[in-house]
Write a protein that holds these residues in place. Sequence first.
Motif, mmCIF file in Angstrom:
data_model
loop_
_atom_site.group_PDB
_atom_site.id
_atom_site.type_symbol
_atom_site.label_atom_id
_atom_site.label_comp_id
_atom_site.label_asym_id
_atom_site.label_seq_id
_atom_site.Cartn_x
_atom_site.Cartn_y
_atom_site.Cartn_z
ATOM 1 N N LEU A 194 3.165 -2.720 0.560
ATOM 2 C CA LEU A 194 3.147 -1.256 0.612
ATOM 3 C C LEU A 194 4.416 -0.695 1.248
ATOM 4 O O LEU A 194 4.938 0.339 0.804
ATOM 5 C CB LEU A 194 1.909 -0.772 1.363
ATOM 6 C CG LEU A 194 0.582 -0.972 0.621
ATOM 7 C CD1 LEU A 194 -0.593 -0.613 1.530
ATOM 8 C CD2 LEU A 194 0.546 -0.142 -0.632
ATOM 9 N N VAL A 195 4.923 -1.363 2.281
ATOM 10 C CA VAL A 195 6.180 -0.918 2.901
ATOM 11 C C VAL A 195 7.321 -1.060 1.904
ATOM 12 O O VAL A 195 8.159 -0.150 1.765
ATOM 13 C CB VAL A 195 6.444 -1.721 4.198
ATOM 14 C CG1 VAL A 195 7.860 -1.509 4.684
ATOM 15 C CG2 VAL A 195 5.446 -1.341 5.270
ATOM 16 N N PHE A 197 7.118 -1.055 -1.368
ATOM 17 C CA PHE A 197 6.912 -0.047 -2.408
ATOM 18 C C PHE A 197 7.367 1.336 -1.935
ATOM 19 O O PHE A 197 7.996 2.073 -2.685
ATOM 20 C CB PHE A 197 5.440 -0.027 -2.812
ATOM 21 C CG PHE A 197 5.109 0.915 -3.911
ATOM 22 C CD1 PHE A 197 5.575 0.715 -5.190
ATOM 23 C CD2 PHE A 197 4.311 2.027 -3.662
ATOM 24 C CE1 PHE A 197 5.261 1.592 -6.217
ATOM 25 C CE2 PHE A 197 3.998 2.904 -4.674
ATOM 26 C CZ PHE A 197 4.471 2.687 -5.957
ATOM 27 N N SER A 198 7.068 1.680 -0.679
ATOM 28 C CA SER A 198 7.477 2.996 -0.166
ATOM 29 C C SER A 198 8.990 3.082 -0.009
ATOM 30 O O SER A 198 9.573 4.148 -0.215
ATOM 31 C CB SER A 198 6.769 3.301 1.149
ATOM 32 O OG SER A 198 7.183 2.381 2.132
ATOM 33 N N VAL A 199 9.648 1.964 0.326
ATOM 34 C CA VAL A 199 11.113 1.968 0.413
ATOM 35 C C VAL A 199 11.712 2.183 -0.974
ATOM 36 O O VAL A 199 12.666 2.959 -1.138
ATOM 37 C CB VAL A 199 11.616 0.649 1.044
ATOM 38 C CG1 VAL A 199 13.103 0.472 0.850
ATOM 39 C CG2 VAL A 199 11.275 0.612 2.518
ATOM 40 N N LEU A 254 10.282 3.746 -3.525
ATOM 41 C CA LEU A 254 10.051 5.151 -3.893
ATOM 42 C C LEU A 254 10.983 6.087 -3.134
ATOM 43 O O LEU A 254 11.462 7.079 -3.680
ATOM 44 C CB LEU A 254 8.597 5.533 -3.630
ATOM 45 C CG LEU A 254 7.573 4.979 -4.609
ATOM 46 C CD1 LEU A 254 6.177 5.452 -4.217
ATOM 47 C CD2 LEU A 254 7.887 5.384 -6.021
ATOM 48 N N GLY A 255 11.262 5.784 -1.873
ATOM 49 C CA GLY A 255 12.195 6.595 -1.092
ATOM 50 C C GLY A 255 13.602 6.529 -1.661
ATOM 51 O O GLY A 255 14.304 7.546 -1.723
ATOM 52 N N CYS A 256 14.046 5.344 -2.081
ATOM 53 C CA CYS A 256 15.371 5.214 -2.687
ATOM 54 C C CYS A 256 15.453 5.986 -3.997
ATOM 55 O O CYS A 256 16.469 6.628 -4.282
ATOM 56 C CB CYS A 256 15.703 3.741 -2.921
ATOM 57 S SG CYS A 256 15.969 2.811 -1.406
ATOM 58 N N LYS A 277 13.690 8.629 -4.733
ATOM 59 C CA LYS A 277 13.675 10.049 -4.367
ATOM 60 C C LYS A 277 15.047 10.509 -3.888
ATOM 61 O O LYS A 277 15.523 11.572 -4.260
ATOM 62 C CB LYS A 277 12.626 10.274 -3.268
ATOM 63 C CG LYS A 277 12.652 11.621 -2.623
ATOM 64 C CD LYS A 277 11.955 12.640 -3.477
ATOM 65 C CE LYS A 277 11.781 13.917 -2.691
ATOM 66 N NZ LYS A 277 12.526 15.015 -3.214
#
Length: 68
Positions: free
Chosen positions: A34-35, A37-39, A41-43, A45
């Motif tokens: 999950l961490v 995946f969030s990194v 998605l942040g990149c 964005k």
Amino acid sequence: MRLIDEPTLNTIDDYNNQETPEKRRAVHLIILGLVFFSVILGCIKISNDSVSDYIGTSQAPGITAFPK
């Protein structure tokens, strides 16, 4: 009043650090996934953060601050 089939806390395998190494590893992998995946998605964005809402052209420059 206690039911006959009701489990006690000591019989639950996740109580008081009694979980199996496989369960612990699975939880750690899920958290790391999950961490990660969030990194990602942040990149995505951050890379797509430039907004271009300007629709004017040189002949029709769009809205001006002071009308003529």
